[in-house]
Design a protein around this motif. Structure first.
Motif, mmCIF file in Angstrom:
data_model
loop_
_atom_site.group_PDB
_atom_site.id
_atom_site.type_symbol
_atom_site.label_atom_id
_atom_site.label_comp_id
_atom_site.label_asym_id
_atom_site.label_seq_id
_atom_site.Cartn_x
_atom_site.Cartn_y
_atom_site.Cartn_z
ATOM 1 N N PRO A 66 -1.670 -11.167 -0.615
ATOM 2 C CA PRO A 66 -2.482 -11.828 -1.655
ATOM 3 C C PRO A 66 -3.961 -11.460 -1.595
ATOM 4 N N ASP A 67 -4.438 -10.990 -0.436
ATOM 5 C CA ASP A 67 -5.871 -10.645 -0.316
ATOM 6 C C ASP A 67 -6.184 -9.237 -0.815
ATOM 7 N N LEU A 68 -5.147 -8.460 -1.121
ATOM 8 C CA LEU A 68 -5.406 -7.082 -1.575
ATOM 9 C C LEU A 68 -6.024 -7.113 -2.972
ATOM 10 N N PRO A 69 -6.934 -6.170 -3.282
ATOM 11 C CA PRO A 69 -7.433 -6.086 -4.662
ATOM 12 C C PRO A 69 -6.249 -5.860 -5.617
ATOM 13 N N ASP A 70 -6.383 -6.374 -6.847
ATOM 14 C CA ASP A 70 -5.277 -6.371 -7.826
ATOM 15 C C ASP A 70 -4.475 -5.081 -7.889
ATOM 16 N N LYS A 71 -5.208 -3.962 -8.043
ATOM 17 C CA LYS A 71 -4.458 -2.727 -8.320
ATOM 18 C C LYS A 71 -3.595 -2.255 -7.153
ATOM 19 N N TYR A 72 -3.844 -2.792 -5.949
ATOM 20 C CA TYR A 72 -3.041 -2.382 -4.789
ATOM 21 C C TYR A 72 -1.841 -3.305 -4.572
ATOM 22 N N ARG A 73 -1.729 -4.333 -5.434
ATOM 23 C CA ARG A 73 -0.620 -5.277 -5.253
ATOM 24 C C ARG A 73 0.592 -4.835 -6.061
ATOM 25 N N LEU B 258 -8.049 5.677 0.231
ATOM 26 C CA LEU B 258 -7.564 4.796 1.310
ATOM 27 C C LEU B 258 -8.720 4.441 2.253
ATOM 28 N N GLU B 259 -9.519 5.450 2.573
ATOM 29 C CA GLU B 259 -10.671 5.225 3.460
ATOM 30 C C GLU B 259 -11.639 4.214 2.814
ATOM 31 N N ASN B 260 -11.876 4.378 1.517
ATOM 32 C CA ASN B 260 -12.776 3.460 0.806
ATOM 33 C C ASN B 260 -12.228 2.040 0.793
ATOM 34 N N LEU B 261 -10.897 1.914 0.621
ATOM 35 C CA LEU B 261 -10.294 0.576 0.601
ATOM 36 C C LEU B 261 -10.507 -0.119 1.950
ATOM 37 N N ILE B 262 -10.313 0.648 3.022
ATOM 38 C CA ILE B 262 -10.440 0.038 4.353
ATOM 39 C C ILE B 262 -11.897 -0.356 4.617
ATOM 40 N N GLN B 263 -12.807 0.469 4.123
ATOM 41 C CA GLN B 263 -14.229 0.131 4.256
ATOM 42 C C GLN B 263 -14.514 -1.195 3.516
ATOM 43 N N HIS B 264 -13.990 -1.284 2.310
ATOM 44 C CA HIS B 264 -14.145 -2.459 1.466
ATOM 45 C C HIS B 264 -13.564 -3.698 2.171
ATOM 46 N N MET B 265 -12.339 -3.560 2.704
ATOM 47 C CA MET B 265 -11.659 -4.673 3.383
ATOM 48 C C MET B 265 -12.411 -5.081 4.651
ATOM 49 N N SER B 266 -12.992 -4.069 5.349
ATOM 50 C CA SER B 266 -13.718 -4.368 6.598
ATOM 51 C C SER B 266 -14.924 -5.237 6.326
ATOM 52 N N LEU C 232 0.835 -1.214 0.000
ATOM 53 C CA LEU C 232 0.000 0.000 0.000
ATOM 54 C C LEU C 232 0.866 1.258 0.000
ATOM 55 N N THR C 233 2.020 1.152 0.637
ATOM 56 C CA THR C 233 2.925 2.309 0.690
ATOM 57 C C THR C 233 3.507 2.613 -0.689
ATOM 58 N N ASN C 234 3.593 1.588 -1.533
ATOM 59 C CA ASN C 234 4.152 1.789 -2.880
ATOM 60 C C ASN C 234 3.107 2.203 -3.913
ATOM 61 N N TYR C 235 1.849 2.204 -3.525
ATOM 62 C CA TYR C 235 0.759 2.500 -4.472
ATOM 63 C C TYR C 235 0.668 4.017 -4.696
ATOM 64 N N SER C 236 0.082 4.418 -5.855
ATOM 65 C CA SER C 236 0.130 5.856 -6.211
ATOM 66 C C SER C 236 -1.015 6.706 -5.630
ATOM 67 N N TRP C 237 -2.103 6.120 -5.147
ATOM 68 C CA TRP C 237 -3.182 6.836 -4.461
ATOM 69 C C TRP C 237 -3.681 8.071 -5.191
ATOM 70 N N ARG C 238 -4.161 7.874 -6.433
ATOM 71 C CA ARG C 238 -4.712 9.017 -7.200
ATOM 72 C C ARG C 238 -5.907 9.636 -6.472
ATOM 73 N N GLY C 239 -6.668 8.804 -5.743
ATOM 74 C CA GLY C 239 -7.839 9.333 -5.018
ATOM 75 C C GLY C 239 -7.492 9.748 -3.586
ATOM 76 N N ASN C 240 -6.193 9.720 -3.276
ATOM 77 C CA ASN C 240 -5.677 10.201 -1.989
ATOM 78 C C ASN C 240 -6.348 9.554 -0.773
ATOM 79 N N VAL C 241 -6.543 10.344 0.303
ATOM 80 C CA VAL C 241 -7.004 9.746 1.568
ATOM 81 C C VAL C 241 -8.415 9.147 1.411
ATOM 82 N N ARG C 242 -9.228 9.771 0.549
ATOM 83 C CA ARG C 242 -10.575 9.219 0.349
ATOM 84 C C ARG C 242 -10.498 7.792 -0.204
#
Ligand code: ATP
Length: 357
Positions: free
Chosen positions: A249-256, A230-238, A218-228
Protein backbone atom coordinates in the motif's frame (compact mmCIF):
# COMPACT_ATOMS: atom_id res chain seq x y z
CA UNK A 1 31.78 -16.83 -14.08
CA UNK A 2 28.66 -17.12 -11.95
CA UNK A 3 28.96 -14.16 -9.60
CA UNK A 4 25.95 -11.86 -9.28
CA UNK A 5 28.12 -8.79 -9.70
CA UNK A 6 30.73 -7.94 -12.30
CA UNK A 7 32.56 -4.63 -12.12
CA UNK A 8 29.62 -2.98 -10.34
CA UNK A 9 27.06 -4.49 -12.72
CA UNK A 10 24.43 -6.55 -10.93
CA UNK A 11 22.69 -9.48 -12.56
CA UNK A 12 22.00 -13.13 -11.92
CA UNK A 13 19.72 -13.76 -14.91
CA UNK A 14 21.21 -15.95 -17.66
CA UNK A 15 21.33 -12.99 -20.09
CA UNK A 16 23.34 -10.91 -17.61
CA UNK A 17 25.66 -13.83 -16.87
CA UNK A 18 26.25 -14.14 -20.63
CA UNK A 19 26.87 -10.40 -20.79
CA UNK A 20 29.52 -10.65 -18.05
CA UNK A 21 31.35 -13.29 -20.10
CA UNK A 22 31.18 -11.10 -23.22
CA UNK A 23 32.48 -8.05 -21.33
CA UNK A 24 35.39 -10.13 -20.05
CA UNK A 25 36.28 -11.29 -23.59
CA UNK A 26 35.95 -7.78 -25.02
CA UNK A 27 38.13 -6.38 -22.25
CA UNK A 28 40.84 -8.93 -22.89
CA UNK A 29 40.77 -8.19 -26.62
CA UNK A 30 41.41 -4.52 -25.84
CA UNK A 31 41.03 -3.01 -29.31
CA UNK A 32 37.90 -4.06 -31.23
CA UNK A 33 35.18 -1.44 -31.69
CA UNK A 34 32.04 -2.18 -29.68
CA UNK A 35 28.43 -1.11 -30.26
CA UNK A 36 26.18 -1.35 -27.20
CA UNK A 37 22.44 -1.30 -27.80
CA UNK A 38 19.75 -1.10 -25.14
CA UNK A 39 16.89 1.01 -23.88
CA UNK A 40 17.60 4.07 -21.78
CA UNK A 41 18.71 3.21 -18.24
CA UNK A 42 19.71 -0.40 -18.97
CA UNK A 43 23.35 0.25 -18.00
CA UNK A 44 25.08 0.95 -21.32
CA UNK A 45 27.58 3.36 -19.79
CA UNK A 46 28.26 0.96 -16.92
CA UNK A 47 29.04 -1.80 -19.43
CA UNK A 48 31.30 0.50 -21.47
CA UNK A 49 33.24 1.43 -18.32
CA UNK A 50 33.61 -2.23 -17.37
CA UNK A 51 35.00 -3.07 -20.82
CA UNK A 52 37.57 -0.30 -20.37
CA UNK A 53 38.44 -1.03 -16.73
CA UNK A 54 39.24 -4.68 -17.38
CA UNK A 55 41.20 -3.97 -20.58
CA UNK A 56 44.93 -3.32 -21.03
CA UNK A 57 43.89 0.31 -21.66
CA UNK A 58 42.70 0.80 -18.07
CA UNK A 59 45.66 2.94 -17.01
CA UNK A 60 44.70 5.48 -19.70
CA UNK A 61 41.56 7.59 -19.93
CA UNK A 62 37.96 6.47 -20.35
CA UNK A 63 36.45 9.49 -22.10
CA UNK A 64 32.64 9.70 -22.30
CA UNK A 65 30.94 11.96 -24.84
CA UNK A 66 27.16 12.24 -24.97
CA UNK A 67 26.46 13.06 -28.63
CA UNK A 68 22.85 14.01 -27.81
CA UNK A 69 23.71 16.39 -24.97
CA UNK A 70 26.29 18.53 -26.79
CA UNK A 71 24.93 21.01 -29.39
CA UNK A 72 25.90 20.05 -32.97
CA UNK A 73 28.16 23.06 -33.57
CA UNK A 74 30.14 22.34 -30.38
CA UNK A 75 30.38 18.56 -30.78
CA UNK A 76 32.93 18.79 -33.62
CA UNK A 77 35.40 20.89 -31.60
CA UNK A 78 34.72 18.83 -28.46
CA UNK A 79 35.64 15.64 -30.32
CA UNK A 80 38.39 16.81 -32.63
CA UNK A 81 39.73 19.89 -30.81
CA UNK A 82 40.87 23.02 -32.67
CA UNK A 83 43.97 25.02 -33.54
CA UNK A 84 44.65 28.57 -32.41
CA UNK A 85 42.74 30.98 -34.65
CA UNK A 86 40.54 28.22 -36.14
CA UNK A 87 37.53 30.52 -35.57
CA UNK A 88 36.77 33.76 -33.78
CA UNK A 89 37.38 33.16 -30.10
CA UNK A 90 39.86 30.30 -30.59
CA UNK A 91 42.62 32.21 -28.82
CA UNK A 92 44.51 29.07 -27.85
CA UNK A 93 44.50 25.51 -29.22
CA UNK A 94 42.22 22.96 -27.58
CA UNK A 95 42.81 19.22 -27.35
CA UNK A 96 39.72 17.27 -28.43
CA UNK A 97 38.30 14.30 -26.55
CA UNK A 98 39.49 11.84 -29.20
CA UNK A 99 43.09 12.89 -28.61
CA UNK A 100 42.54 12.94 -24.85
CA UNK A 101 41.44 9.30 -25.10
CA UNK A 102 44.73 8.32 -26.80
CA UNK A 103 45.67 4.76 -25.67
CA UNK A 104 42.42 4.65 -23.69
CA UNK A 105 38.74 4.32 -24.67
CA UNK A 106 36.33 6.85 -26.15
CA UNK A 107 32.70 6.22 -25.19
CA UNK A 108 30.34 7.76 -27.74
CA UNK A 109 26.93 7.67 -26.07
CA UNK A 110 23.77 8.25 -28.16
CA UNK A 111 25.73 7.80 -31.40
CA UNK A 112 22.41 7.74 -33.30
CA UNK A 113 22.13 11.50 -32.70
CA UNK A 114 25.41 12.30 -34.48
CA UNK A 115 24.96 14.50 -37.55
CA UNK A 116 26.08 13.16 -40.98
CA UNK A 117 29.07 15.52 -41.30
CA UNK A 118 30.51 14.27 -38.01
CA UNK A 119 29.65 10.68 -38.90
CA UNK A 120 31.97 11.07 -41.92
CA UNK A 121 34.79 12.50 -39.77
CA UNK A 122 34.38 9.71 -37.22
CA UNK A 123 34.49 7.09 -39.97
CA UNK A 124 37.93 8.41 -40.92
CA UNK A 125 39.15 8.00 -37.33
CA UNK A 126 37.97 4.39 -37.40
CA UNK A 127 39.46 3.64 -40.80
CA UNK A 128 42.75 5.51 -40.65
CA UNK A 129 43.27 6.03 -36.94
CA UNK A 130 44.00 9.69 -37.53
CA UNK A 131 42.15 13.02 -37.75
CA UNK A 132 42.70 16.75 -38.15
CA UNK A 133 41.58 19.21 -35.48
CA UNK A 134 39.22 22.00 -36.60
CA UNK A 135 41.34 24.55 -38.50
CA UNK A 136 44.36 22.20 -38.62
CA UNK A 137 45.99 20.59 -41.64
CA UNK A 138 48.40 18.19 -39.99
CA UNK A 139 46.83 14.81 -39.20
CA UNK A 140 47.16 13.54 -35.64
CA UNK A 141 47.52 9.77 -35.18
CA UNK A 142 45.54 8.20 -32.34
CA UNK A 143 45.31 4.79 -30.77
CA UNK A 144 41.83 4.79 -29.31
CA UNK A 145 39.23 2.11 -28.72
CA UNK A 146 35.79 3.31 -29.67
CA UNK A 147 32.82 2.06 -27.67
CA UNK A 148 29.56 3.46 -29.04
CA UNK A 149 26.11 3.16 -27.51
CA UNK A 150 22.57 3.87 -28.58
CA UNK A 151 18.96 3.25 -27.64
CA UNK A 152 17.99 3.64 -31.33
CA UNK A 153 17.63 0.91 -33.90
CA UNK A 154 20.67 1.90 -35.98
CA UNK A 155 19.95 -0.72 -38.63
CA UNK A 156 16.54 0.86 -39.16
CA UNK A 157 18.16 4.32 -39.28
CA UNK A 158 20.55 3.04 -41.97
CA UNK A 159 17.58 1.70 -43.95
CA UNK A 160 15.91 5.12 -43.68
CA UNK A 161 19.11 6.90 -44.76
CA UNK A 162 19.53 8.62 -41.38
CA UNK A 163 22.78 6.89 -40.40
CA UNK A 164 25.79 6.07 -42.61
CA UNK A 165 25.87 2.41 -43.52
CA UNK A 166 29.69 2.29 -43.71
CA UNK A 167 29.98 3.80 -40.23
CA UNK A 168 27.35 1.39 -38.87
CA UNK A 169 29.37 -1.62 -40.04
CA UNK A 170 32.61 -0.13 -38.68
CA UNK A 171 31.00 0.40 -35.29
CA UNK A 172 29.09 -2.85 -35.12
CA UNK A 173 32.17 -5.09 -35.08
CA UNK A 174 31.10 -6.61 -31.77
CA UNK A 175 27.44 -5.91 -30.94
CA UNK A 176 26.45 -5.96 -27.29
CA UNK A 177 22.77 -5.97 -26.48
CA UNK A 178 21.47 -5.20 -22.99
CA UNK A 179 17.93 -6.51 -22.44
CA UNK A 180 15.33 -4.29 -20.74
CA UNK A 181 14.75 -4.90 -17.03
CA UNK A 182 11.22 -6.29 -17.62
CA UNK A 183 12.85 -9.15 -19.57
CA UNK A 184 15.06 -10.14 -16.62
CA UNK A 185 12.78 -9.73 -13.62
CA UNK A 186 14.82 -12.19 -11.59
CA UNK A 187 17.44 -9.43 -11.27
CA UNK A 188 15.01 -7.04 -9.55
CA UNK A 189 15.34 -8.28 -5.92
CA UNK A 190 19.13 -8.25 -6.25
CA UNK A 191 19.18 -4.73 -7.71
CA UNK A 192 16.81 -3.55 -4.96
CA UNK A 193 19.17 -4.96 -2.30
CA UNK A 194 22.18 -3.39 -4.04
CA UNK A 195 20.67 0.12 -4.22
CA UNK A 196 19.35 -0.07 -0.64
CA UNK A 197 22.85 -0.92 0.61
CA UNK A 198 24.42 1.75 -1.56
CA UNK A 199 22.03 4.49 -0.46
CA UNK A 200 21.92 3.35 3.17
CA UNK A 201 25.70 3.49 3.68
CA UNK A 202 25.78 7.11 4.77
CA UNK A 203 22.41 7.10 6.59
CA UNK A 204 21.84 6.77 10.35
CA UNK A 205 18.36 5.42 9.88
CA UNK A 206 18.42 3.67 6.51
CA UNK A 207 15.44 2.48 4.50
CA UNK A 208 14.94 -1.23 5.28
CA UNK A 209 13.44 -2.40 2.00
CA UNK A 210 10.20 -3.84 0.64
CA UNK A 211 8.03 -6.59 2.06
CA UNK A 212 7.15 -9.61 -0.10
CA UNK A 213 3.92 -8.14 -1.51
CA UNK A 214 5.62 -4.86 -2.53
CA UNK A 215 8.49 -6.77 -4.11
CA UNK A 216 6.02 -8.96 -6.00
CA UNK A 217 4.29 -5.89 -7.35
CA UNK A 218 7.61 -4.38 -8.47
CA UNK A 219 8.41 -7.60 -10.31
CA UNK A 220 5.19 -7.23 -12.32
CA UNK A 221 5.86 -3.60 -13.28
CA UNK A 222 7.03 -2.75 -16.83
CA UNK A 223 10.10 -0.55 -15.95
CA UNK A 224 10.20 1.66 -19.07
CA UNK A 225 13.07 3.59 -17.44
CA UNK A 226 14.84 0.32 -16.59
CA UNK A 227 17.47 0.16 -13.82
CA UNK A 228 17.68 3.96 -13.57
CA UNK A 229 13.96 4.08 -12.75
CA UNK A 230 14.40 1.38 -10.09
CA UNK A 231 17.31 3.30 -8.57
CA UNK A 232 15.21 6.49 -8.50
CA UNK A 233 12.31 4.67 -6.83
CA UNK A 234 14.57 3.38 -4.07
CA UNK A 235 16.01 6.85 -3.57
CA UNK A 236 12.46 8.20 -3.32
CA UNK A 237 11.42 5.45 -0.85
CA UNK A 238 14.57 6.01 1.25
CA UNK A 239 13.59 9.63 1.77
CA UNK A 240 9.95 8.95 2.61
CA UNK A 241 10.39 5.73 4.61
CA UNK A 242 13.76 5.88 6.38
CA UNK A 243 14.02 3.20 9.06
CA UNK A 244 10.95 1.37 7.71
CA UNK A 245 9.97 -1.52 5.46
CA UNK A 246 7.63 -0.55 2.63
CA UNK A 247 4.57 -2.67 1.95
CA UNK A 248 2.36 -2.83 -1.13
CA UNK A 249 0.00 0.00 0.00
CA UNK A 250 2.95 2.40 0.48
CA UNK A 251 4.15 2.04 -3.11
CA UNK A 252 3.46 4.99 -5.45
CA UNK A 253 0.32 4.32 -7.54
CA UNK A 254 1.96 3.33 -10.78
CA UNK A 255 4.03 0.59 -9.10
CA UNK A 256 0.97 -1.07 -7.57
CA UNK A 257 -0.15 -4.11 -9.49
CA UNK A 258 -3.81 -5.09 -8.83
CA UNK A 259 -2.99 -8.80 -9.24
CA UNK A 260 -0.59 -8.53 -6.33
CA UNK A 261 -3.17 -6.78 -4.15
CA UNK A 262 -5.57 -9.73 -4.46
CA UNK A 263 -2.92 -12.33 -3.64
CA UNK A 264 -2.68 -13.55 -0.03
CA UNK A 265 0.44 -12.87 2.02
CA UNK A 266 3.26 -15.38 1.81
CA UNK A 267 3.52 -17.91 4.64
CA UNK A 268 6.79 -16.50 6.00
CA UNK A 269 7.38 -12.87 6.92
CA UNK A 270 11.13 -13.29 6.75
CA UNK A 271 12.95 -10.78 4.56
CA UNK A 272 15.32 -13.54 3.50
CA UNK A 273 14.05 -15.18 0.31
CA UNK A 274 14.37 -18.92 0.46
CA UNK A 275 14.00 -21.02 -2.67
CA UNK A 276 10.59 -22.18 -1.43
CA UNK A 277 9.36 -18.63 -0.95
CA UNK A 278 10.50 -17.68 -4.43
CA UNK A 279 8.52 -20.59 -5.87
CA UNK A 280 5.55 -19.66 -3.74
CA UNK A 281 5.79 -16.06 -4.97
CA UNK A 282 5.88 -17.19 -8.58
CA UNK A 283 2.74 -19.21 -8.10
CA UNK A 284 1.03 -16.21 -6.49
CA UNK A 285 1.77 -13.86 -9.39
CA UNK A 286 -1.55 -14.94 -10.84
CA UNK A 287 -4.89 -15.23 -9.16
CA UNK A 288 -6.55 -18.58 -9.95
CA UNK A 289 -9.42 -18.32 -12.41
CA UNK A 290 -11.88 -19.85 -9.92
CA UNK A 291 -11.92 -19.03 -6.25
CA UNK A 292 -10.70 -22.04 -4.22
CA UNK A 293 -14.02 -22.59 -2.44
CA UNK A 294 -16.60 -22.25 -5.19
CA UNK A 295 -19.64 -24.43 -5.89
CA UNK A 296 -17.71 -26.75 -8.21
CA UNK A 297 -15.16 -27.40 -5.49
CA UNK A 298 -17.83 -28.33 -2.98
CA UNK A 299 -19.62 -30.59 -5.47
CA UNK A 300 -16.38 -32.15 -6.63
CA UNK A 301 -16.89 -30.89 -10.20
CA UNK A 302 -13.61 -29.10 -10.64
CA UNK A 303 -12.40 -29.28 -14.24
CA UNK A 304 -8.75 -29.85 -13.47
CA UNK A 305 -7.53 -29.78 -17.09
CA UNK A 306 -9.42 -26.59 -17.92
CA UNK A 307 -8.02 -24.84 -14.83
CA UNK A 308 -4.48 -25.95 -15.60
CA UNK A 309 -4.95 -24.82 -19.20
CA UNK A 310 -6.17 -21.40 -18.02
CA UNK A 311 -3.26 -21.03 -15.65
CA UNK A 312 -0.84 -21.96 -18.45
CA UNK A 313 -2.42 -19.27 -20.65
CA UNK A 314 -2.04 -16.70 -17.88
CA UNK A 315 1.63 -17.56 -17.45
CA UNK A 316 2.27 -17.25 -21.19
CA UNK A 317 0.36 -13.98 -21.50
CA UNK A 318 2.22 -12.56 -18.50
CA UNK A 319 5.62 -13.51 -19.97
CA UNK A 320 4.67 -12.04 -23.36
CA UNK A 321 3.53 -8.81 -21.71
CA UNK A 322 6.68 -8.25 -19.72
CA UNK A 323 8.84 -9.04 -22.74
CA UNK A 324 6.61 -6.91 -25.00
CA UNK A 325 5.92 -9.85 -27.25
CA UNK A 326 9.52 -11.07 -27.56
CA UNK A 327 8.84 -14.80 -27.81
CA UNK A 328 12.46 -15.84 -27.42
CA UNK A 329 12.73 -13.88 -24.15
CA UNK A 330 9.30 -15.07 -22.99
CA UNK A 331 10.36 -18.69 -23.57
CA UNK A 332 13.53 -18.05 -21.57
CA UNK A 333 11.58 -16.56 -18.67
CA UNK A 334 9.22 -19.50 -18.63
CA UNK A 335 12.06 -21.97 -18.98
CA UNK A 336 10.42 -23.41 -22.09
CA UNK A 337 11.85 -24.21 -25.50
CA UNK A 338 11.00 -21.47 -27.98
CA UNK A 339 9.34 -23.99 -30.26
CA UNK A 340 7.20 -25.29 -27.37
CA UNK A 341 6.08 -21.76 -26.56
CA UNK A 342 5.29 -21.04 -30.23
CA UNK A 343 3.19 -24.23 -30.45
CA UNK A 344 1.25 -23.26 -27.32
CA UNK A 345 0.64 -19.71 -28.58
CA UNK A 346 -0.66 -21.13 -31.86
CA UNK A 347 -2.84 -23.75 -30.20
CA UNK A 348 -4.32 -21.21 -27.80
CA UNK A 349 -4.78 -18.73 -30.67
CA UNK A 350 -3.26 -15.93 -28.59
CA UNK A 351 -3.18 -12.53 -30.33
CA UNK A 352 0.12 -11.01 -31.35
CA UNK A 353 -0.20 -7.56 -29.81
CA UNK A 354 1.64 -7.44 -26.50
CA UNK A 355 3.16 -3.95 -26.71
CA UNK A 356 0.58 -2.28 -24.47
CA UNK A 357 -0.22 -3.65 -21.04
N1 ATP B 1 22.96 -4.03 -13.90
C1 ATP B 1 23.15 -2.93 -13.15
N2 ATP B 1 23.67 -3.04 -11.91
C2 ATP B 1 23.83 -1.96 -11.12
N3 ATP B 1 23.52 -0.70 -11.49
C3 ATP B 1 23.02 -0.53 -12.72
C4 ATP B 1 22.81 -1.62 -13.62
N4 ATP B 1 22.31 -1.15 -14.79
C5 ATP B 1 22.20 0.18 -14.63
N5 ATP B 1 22.62 0.56 -13.41
C6 ATP B 1 22.60 1.93 -12.85
O1 ATP B 1 21.48 2.58 -13.48
C7 ATP B 1 21.81 3.91 -13.85
C8 ATP B 1 21.69 4.05 -15.37
O2 ATP B 1 22.76 3.32 -15.99
P1 ATP B 1 23.52 3.88 -17.29
O3 ATP B 1 23.70 5.36 -17.23
O4 ATP B 1 24.75 3.05 -17.49
O5 ATP B 1 22.41 3.53 -18.37
P2 ATP B 1 22.37 3.89 -19.92
O6 ATP B 1 21.82 2.71 -20.62
O7 ATP B 1 23.73 4.38 -20.35
O8 ATP B 1 21.31 5.07 -19.94
P3 ATP B 1 21.09 6.21 -21.07
O9 ATP B 1 20.83 5.51 -22.37
O10 ATP B 1 19.88 6.94 -20.58
O11 ATP B 1 22.35 7.03 -21.07
C9 ATP B 1 23.22 4.15 -13.33
O12 ATP B 1 23.16 4.75 -12.06
C10 ATP B 1 23.81 2.77 -13.23
O13 ATP B 1 24.82 2.70 -12.26
Amino acid sequence: MSSDMFCGIIGRSPVMQQLFKLIDKLAQDGSSTVLIQGESGTGKELVAKAIHQYSPRSSYHFVPVNCAAIPDDLLESELFGYTKGAFTGAVSPKVGRIEYAHRGSLFLDEIGDMKPMLQAKLLRVLQERQFEPVGGLKPIAVDVRIIAATHCDLEQMVAEGRFREDLYYRLNVVPVSIPPLRARVEDIPLLVKHFIELLGKSKKNPFLGFDQSALRSLTNYSWRGNVRELENLIQHMSILHSGATVGYPDLPDKYRDPLTASAPSPPSASQQQTANETRWEQSQLFSPTSPPVSEEWVKGEVDFNALVNDFETQLIVHALKITQGNKKEAARLLNLKRTTLLEKIKKKELTDNWAEE
